[in-house]
Design a protein around this motif. Structure first.
Motif, PDB file in Angstrom:
ATOM      1  N   THR A  59       0.854  -1.192   0.000  1.00  0.00           N
ATOM      2  CA  THR A  59       0.000   0.000   0.000  1.00  0.00           C
ATOM      3  C   THR A  59       0.890   1.242   0.000  1.00  0.00           C
ATOM      4  OG1 THR A  59      -1.769  -1.128   1.216  1.00  0.00           O
ATOM      5  CG2 THR A  59      -1.783   1.281   1.258  1.00  0.00           C
ATOM      6  N   ILE A  60       0.532   2.220  -0.818  1.00  0.00           N
ATOM      7  CA  ILE A  60       1.201   3.520  -0.812  1.00  0.00           C
ATOM      8  C   ILE A  60       0.163   4.561  -0.423  1.00  0.00           C
ATOM      9  CG2 ILE A  60       2.603   5.170  -2.086  1.00  0.00           C
ATOM     10  CD1 ILE A  60       3.282   3.012  -4.084  1.00  0.00           C
ATOM     11  N   HIS A  61       0.473   5.350   0.606  1.00  0.00           N
ATOM     12  CA  HIS A  61      -0.449   6.366   1.097  1.00  0.00           C
ATOM     13  C   HIS A  61      -0.201   7.711   0.408  1.00  0.00           C
ATOM     14  CE1 HIS A  61      -0.162   3.304   4.282  1.00  0.00           C
ATOM     15  NE2 HIS A  61      -1.428   3.595   4.542  1.00  0.00           N
ATOM     16  N   GLU A  62      -1.161   8.598   0.523  1.00  0.00           N
ATOM     17  CA  GLU A  62      -0.959   9.958   0.030  1.00  0.00           C
ATOM     18  C   GLU A  62       0.252  10.566   0.742  1.00  0.00           C
ATOM     19  OE1 GLU A  62      -4.411  12.415   0.295  1.00  0.00           O
ATOM     20  OE2 GLU A  62      -5.756  10.897  -0.533  1.00  0.00           O
ATOM     21  N   GLY A  63       1.097  11.234  -0.029  1.00  0.00           N
ATOM     22  CA  GLY A  63       2.278  11.863   0.556  1.00  0.00           C
ATOM     23  C   GLY A  63       3.419  10.905   0.854  1.00  0.00           C
ATOM     24  N   GLU A  64       3.358   9.689   0.312  1.00  0.00           N
ATOM     25  CA  GLU A  64       4.385   8.679   0.604  1.00  0.00           C
ATOM     26  C   GLU A  64       5.133   8.280  -0.659  1.00  0.00           C
ATOM     27  OE1 GLU A  64       4.819   4.217   2.657  1.00  0.00           O
ATOM     28  OE2 GLU A  64       2.834   4.976   2.076  1.00  0.00           O
ATOM     29  N   VAL A  65       6.448   8.104  -0.530  1.00  0.00           N
ATOM     30  CA  VAL A  65       7.275   7.536  -1.592  1.00  0.00           C
ATOM     31  C   VAL A  65       7.681   6.135  -1.163  1.00  0.00           C
ATOM     32  CG1 VAL A  65       9.399   7.712  -2.929  1.00  0.00           C
ATOM     33  CG2 VAL A  65       8.162   9.794  -2.307  1.00  0.00           C
ATOM     34  N   LEU A  66       7.202   5.148  -1.908  1.00  0.00           N
ATOM     35  CA  LEU A  66       7.598   3.756  -1.664  1.00  0.00           C
ATOM     36  C   LEU A  66       8.688   3.408  -2.660  1.00  0.00           C
ATOM     37  CD1 LEU A  66       7.289   0.912  -0.426  1.00  0.00           C
ATOM     38  CD2 LEU A  66       5.506   0.462  -2.117  1.00  0.00           C
ATOM     39  N   GLY A  67       9.886   3.125  -2.152  1.00  0.00           N
ATOM     40  CA  GLY A  67      11.001   2.741  -3.010  1.00  0.00           C
ATOM     41  C   GLY A  67      11.062   1.238  -3.173  1.00  0.00           C
ATOM     42  N   LEU A  68      11.194   0.803  -4.421  1.00  0.00           N
ATOM     43  CA  LEU A  68      11.279  -0.629  -4.719  1.00  0.00           C
ATOM     44  C   LEU A  68      12.686  -0.926  -5.236  1.00  0.00           C
ATOM     45  CD1 LEU A  68       9.555  -3.225  -4.774  1.00  0.00           C
ATOM     46  CD2 LEU A  68       9.102  -2.751  -7.185  1.00  0.00           C
ATOM     47  N   ALA A  69      13.433  -1.702  -4.462  1.00  0.00           N
ATOM     48  CA  ALA A  69      14.818  -2.027  -4.810  1.00  0.00           C
ATOM     49  C   ALA A  69      14.887  -3.432  -5.381  1.00  0.00           C
ATOM     50  CB  ALA A  69      15.716  -1.930  -3.570  1.00  0.00           C
ATOM     51  N   GLY A  70      15.671  -3.583  -6.442  1.00  0.00           N
ATOM     52  CA  GLY A  70      15.846  -4.902  -7.029  1.00  0.00           C
ATOM     53  C   GLY A  70      16.749  -4.837  -8.234  1.00  0.00           C
ATOM     54  N   VAL A  71      17.531  -5.892  -8.428  1.00  0.00           N
ATOM     55  CA  VAL A  71      18.325  -6.007  -9.648  1.00  0.00           C
ATOM     56  C   VAL A  71      17.365  -6.131 -10.824  1.00  0.00           C
ATOM     57  CG1 VAL A  71      20.021  -7.419 -10.872  1.00  0.00           C
ATOM     58  CG2 VAL A  71      20.217  -7.097  -8.398  1.00  0.00           C
ATOM     59  N   GLU A  72      17.675  -5.459 -11.925  1.00  0.00           N
ATOM     60  CA  GLU A  72      16.776  -5.491 -13.071  1.00  0.00           C
ATOM     61  C   GLU A  72      16.526  -6.926 -13.515  1.00  0.00           C
ATOM     62  OE1 GLU A  72      17.330  -2.903 -16.320  1.00  0.00           O
ATOM     63  OE2 GLU A  72      17.616  -1.121 -15.089  1.00  0.00           O
ATOM     64  N   GLY A  73      15.257  -7.208 -13.864  1.00  0.00           N
ATOM     65  CA  GLY A  73      14.885  -8.540 -14.297  1.00  0.00           C
ATOM     66  C   GLY A  73      14.248  -9.376 -13.217  1.00  0.00           C
ATOM     67  N   ASN A  74      13.929  -8.751 -12.064  1.00  0.00           N
ATOM     68  CA  ASN A  74      13.318  -9.500 -10.963  1.00  0.00           C
ATOM     69  C   ASN A  74      11.833  -9.204 -10.784  1.00  0.00           C
ATOM     70  OD1 ASN A  74      15.235 -11.219  -9.042  1.00  0.00           O
ATOM     71  ND2 ASN A  74      16.445  -9.562  -9.909  1.00  0.00           N
ATOM     72  N   GLY A  75      11.211  -8.633 -11.802  1.00  0.00           N
ATOM     73  CA  GLY A  75       9.763  -8.421 -11.760  1.00  0.00           C
ATOM     74  C   GLY A  75       9.336  -6.974 -11.769  1.00  0.00           C
ATOM     75  N   GLN A  76      10.298  -6.029 -11.704  1.00  0.00           N
ATOM     76  CA  GLN A  76       9.920  -4.619 -11.680  1.00  0.00           C
ATOM     77  C   GLN A  76       9.171  -4.210 -12.941  1.00  0.00           C
ATOM     78  OE1 GLN A  76      12.985  -5.966 -11.176  1.00  0.00           O
ATOM     79  NE2 GLN A  76      14.329  -4.546 -10.118  1.00  0.00           N
ATOM     80  N   THR A  77       9.679  -4.620 -14.104  1.00  0.00           N
ATOM     81  CA  THR A  77       9.045  -4.238 -15.368  1.00  0.00           C
ATOM     82  C   THR A  77       7.634  -4.793 -15.447  1.00  0.00           C
ATOM     83  OG1 THR A  77      11.177  -4.143 -16.515  1.00  0.00           O
ATOM     84  CG2 THR A  77       9.217  -4.426 -17.880  1.00  0.00           C
ATOM     85  N   GLU A  78       7.452  -6.045 -15.049  1.00  0.00           N
ATOM     86  CA  GLU A  78       6.127  -6.662 -15.091  1.00  0.00           C
ATOM     87  C   GLU A  78       5.172  -5.975 -14.124  1.00  0.00           C
ATOM     88  OE1 GLU A  78       9.075  -9.245 -16.832  1.00  0.00           O
ATOM     89  OE2 GLU A  78       8.998  -8.324 -14.848  1.00  0.00           O
ATOM     90  N   LEU A  79       5.671  -5.562 -12.951  1.00  0.00           N
ATOM     91  CA  LEU A  79       4.829  -4.858 -11.994  1.00  0.00           C
ATOM     92  C   LEU A  79       4.383  -3.518 -12.562  1.00  0.00           C
ATOM     93  CD1 LEU A  79       3.561  -4.500  -9.212  1.00  0.00           C
ATOM     94  CD2 LEU A  79       5.769  -3.655  -8.377  1.00  0.00           C
ATOM     95  N   ILE A  80       5.302  -2.789 -13.179  1.00  0.00           N
ATOM     96  CA  ILE A  80       4.947  -1.513 -13.796  1.00  0.00           C
ATOM     97  C   ILE A  80       3.894  -1.722 -14.882  1.00  0.00           C
ATOM     98  CG2 ILE A  80       5.822   0.360 -15.260  1.00  0.00           C
ATOM     99  CD1 ILE A  80       8.505   0.056 -13.771  1.00  0.00           C
ATOM    100  N   ASP A  81       4.106  -2.719 -15.733  1.00  0.00           N
ATOM    101  CA  ASP A  81       3.142  -3.004 -16.805  1.00  0.00           C
ATOM    102  C   ASP A  81       1.756  -3.299 -16.234  1.00  0.00           C
ATOM    103  OD1 ASP A  81       5.113  -2.670 -18.690  1.00  0.00           O
ATOM    104  OD2 ASP A  81       5.481  -4.812 -18.988  1.00  0.00           O
ATOM    105  N   ALA A  82       1.725  -4.051 -15.134  1.00  0.00           N
ATOM    106  CA  ALA A  82       0.447  -4.394 -14.511  1.00  0.00           C
ATOM    107  C   ALA A  82      -0.238  -3.149 -13.948  1.00  0.00           C
ATOM    108  CB  ALA A  82       0.660  -5.420 -13.408  1.00  0.00           C
ATOM    109  N   LEU A  83       0.533  -2.269 -13.313  1.00  0.00           N
ATOM    110  CA  LEU A  83      -0.055  -1.082 -12.697  1.00  0.00           C
ATOM    111  C   LEU A  83      -0.531  -0.072 -13.723  1.00  0.00           C
ATOM    112  CD1 LEU A  83       2.420  -0.490  -9.712  1.00  0.00           C
ATOM    113  CD2 LEU A  83       0.149  -1.540  -9.647  1.00  0.00           C
TER     114      LEU A  83
END
Length: 507
Positions: free
Chosen positions: A262-286
């Motif tokens: 969950t990300i709240h109003e006024g919040e920056v949620l940082g997602l750390a990960g080596v490329e290729g671990n699902g970040q691109t797919e998560l962005i596409d889904a969102l």
């Protein structure tokens, strides 16, 4: 004028760094040195002999090779096939080529196996393949354009070890980077370019990062550090149990495995990960460009799981893509048309069902001014801008529509320290106004400095949480590669289940 009266002298067997702000002329200079563009005036000498390059082939023949920031590899081919492509006459395409690849890999500590498919390699190994390609072609001088932009600290250390091996063998490296700390640690000499002209050549021992930044842009080195909290209790984005499975060709591997946060109003949620671990797919889904197998996405309490991308954008989702060329711009279109992208139905780009081209042009002029996009005008194509100025145009476009949620993937990749500070300030200011941000970045200082909350993604799963106030880049980098850290907490789900291999099986 991109370059004017540039002077550059690089000694054999050294690492020579080139630094400068976006639009300073670095890319144009490298294109000239690699034969991609002819200079109007001036001379180039290699080993004291004047040369004239009409194509990259001419530069390669003189022992100059270039590794571009955006890798140029065919994913469906092996390392060997990528390496010999276009150079089949050198050592053939069989055992001779394989032996030469193994010899280069071993000599320079690259650790690359010739028969591995490129699509199965991580980003750091792909970069080594690019280095292998130019060495295979006989390069004695390597131009590396932003080589650490997508690497975690441990991978940067490994790259620098490779560069030291190259230097020990008498090879020369021209190193282009905006990361001034790395420049000072790896370079033997540094040339600073400002607005197309050489302004200084310095030894790393003679300058600090702040002094180097001042030479580049006339201002102090900015910091992403943000510690005042603006986080509210009002959820803006809630995702629950997002699941996405790859096709049968990859053994039904789970690309996203029960992702929830969950990300709240006024919040920056940082997602750390080596490329290729699902970040691109998560962005596409969102953003709505890839359908999920299961899960829930809520924006401001409203279920948007089945909404089309346009409806999500109109609902207040801003998007800074990880690949600005493929997903952020129409490179052959003018700047004002790129300003409209993704916001065709919104003011000032349209009135009712009609596009308002006059208003769109006027607002593009405003973005160019406010975000310091270096361009002769808004009618030039996006392709004519430097990478950093392309990024500033995208950030200006997205922030101009006052999004409720900003999905920011590598928002400062390839931009100079001055532009970094401006983008950070824009995110901070919008955050104070209630913007919720999902921040994905390979710059761990940026990730730690801007985030209110940190999560680690590994093989499609959220495996750990971290406190930005206490975690170090080295600890975060270790967690990204699957190692444990004293300043990270395993997620409840990860603690309950054992680690999994790439196919999703317990091990």
């Amino acid at each position: 004028m991109a370059n004017h009266d540039i002077h550059l002298s690089v000694r054999t067997g050294t690492v020579h760094a080139i630094v400068g702000e976006n639009g300073a002329g670095k890319s144009t200079l490298m294109k000239i040195l690699y034969g991609m563009q002819k200079p109007d005036e001036g001379t180039i000498s290699v080993q004291g002999e004047p040369v004239a390059f009409g194509s990259p082939g001419d530069a390669i023949a003189q022992g100059i090779g270039m590794v571009h920031q955006h890798f140029m590899l065919a994913d469906n081919l092996t390392v060997l096939e990528n390496t010999v492509l276009g150079s089949e006459k050198l050592h053939g395409i069989g055992s001779g080529a394989r032996d030469r690849i193994n010899e280069i890999s071993q000599s320079y500590g690259l650790g690359i196996r010739p028969d591995v498919l490129v699509e199965d390699l991580g980003v750091a190994d792909r970069q080594r393949v690019e280095i292998l390609k130019v060495l295979y072609r006989g390069a004695r001088t390597l131009i590396l354009d932003e080589p650490t932009a997508v690497l975690v600290p441990q991978e940067v250390d490994a790259l620098f070890a490779n560069l030291r091996e190259l230097k020990a063998e008498g090879l020369t490296v021209i190193f282009i980077s905006h990361k001034l700390g790395e420049v000072l640690s790896v370079a033997d000499e540094i040339t600073v370019i400002r607005r197309g002209t050489t302004v200084a050549s310095v030894q790393p021992s003679e300058v600090t990062t702040r002094q180097l930044a001042e030479l580049m842009v006339g201002s102090e080195l900015p910091s992403p550090e943000t510690r005042e909290s603006t986080v509210t209790t009002r959820p803006m984005l809630r995702v629950e149990d997002l699941t996405l499975t790859d096709d049968a060709a990859h053994g039904h591997r789970k690309l996203l495995d029960g992702i929830g946060f969950t990300i709240h109003e006024g919040e920056v949620l940082g997602l750390a990960g080596v490329e290729g671990n699902g970040q691109t797919e998560l962005i596409d889904a969102l953003i709505g460009t890839r359908p999920l197998d299961g899960g829930l996405i809520e924006l401001g309490g409203q279920d948007i799981t089945r909404w089309a991308t346009r409806r999500r954008r109109e609902g207040g989702v801003g998007y800074i893509p990880e690949d600005r060329h493929r997903h952020g711009l129409l490179l052959e279109a003018p700047l004002w048309e790129n300003r409209i992208l993704g916001h065709v139905s919104e003011a000032p780009n349209s009135r009712g069902v009609w596009l308002d081209l006059k208003a769109a042009r006027a607002d593009t002029e405003r973005i160019v001014r406010e975000y310091d996009v270096r361009t002769p005008g808004i009618e030039v194509t996006a392709a004519s801008l430097s990478g950093g100025n392309q990024q500033k145009l995208i950030v200006g476009r997205e922030m101009s529509h006052h999004p409720r949620l900003l999905i920011a993937a590598h928002p400062t990749r390839g931009v100079d320290v001055g532009a970094q500070a401006q983008i950070w300030d824009q995110i901070r200011d919008a955050r104070r106004e209630g913007l919720a941000v999902l921040l994905i970045s390979a710059d761990l200082d940026e990730l730690i400095g801007l985030s209110d909350t940190l999560r680690v993604i590994y093989r499609g799963r959220l495996v750990a949480d971290a406190d930005p106030a206490t975690i170090t880049p080295e600890e975060l980098g270790s967690a990204m590669t699957g190692a444990a850290s004293g300043h990270l907490e395993a997620s409840d789900r990860d603690a309950a289940e054992g680690p999994r291999d790439a196919g999703g099986e317990e091990r």
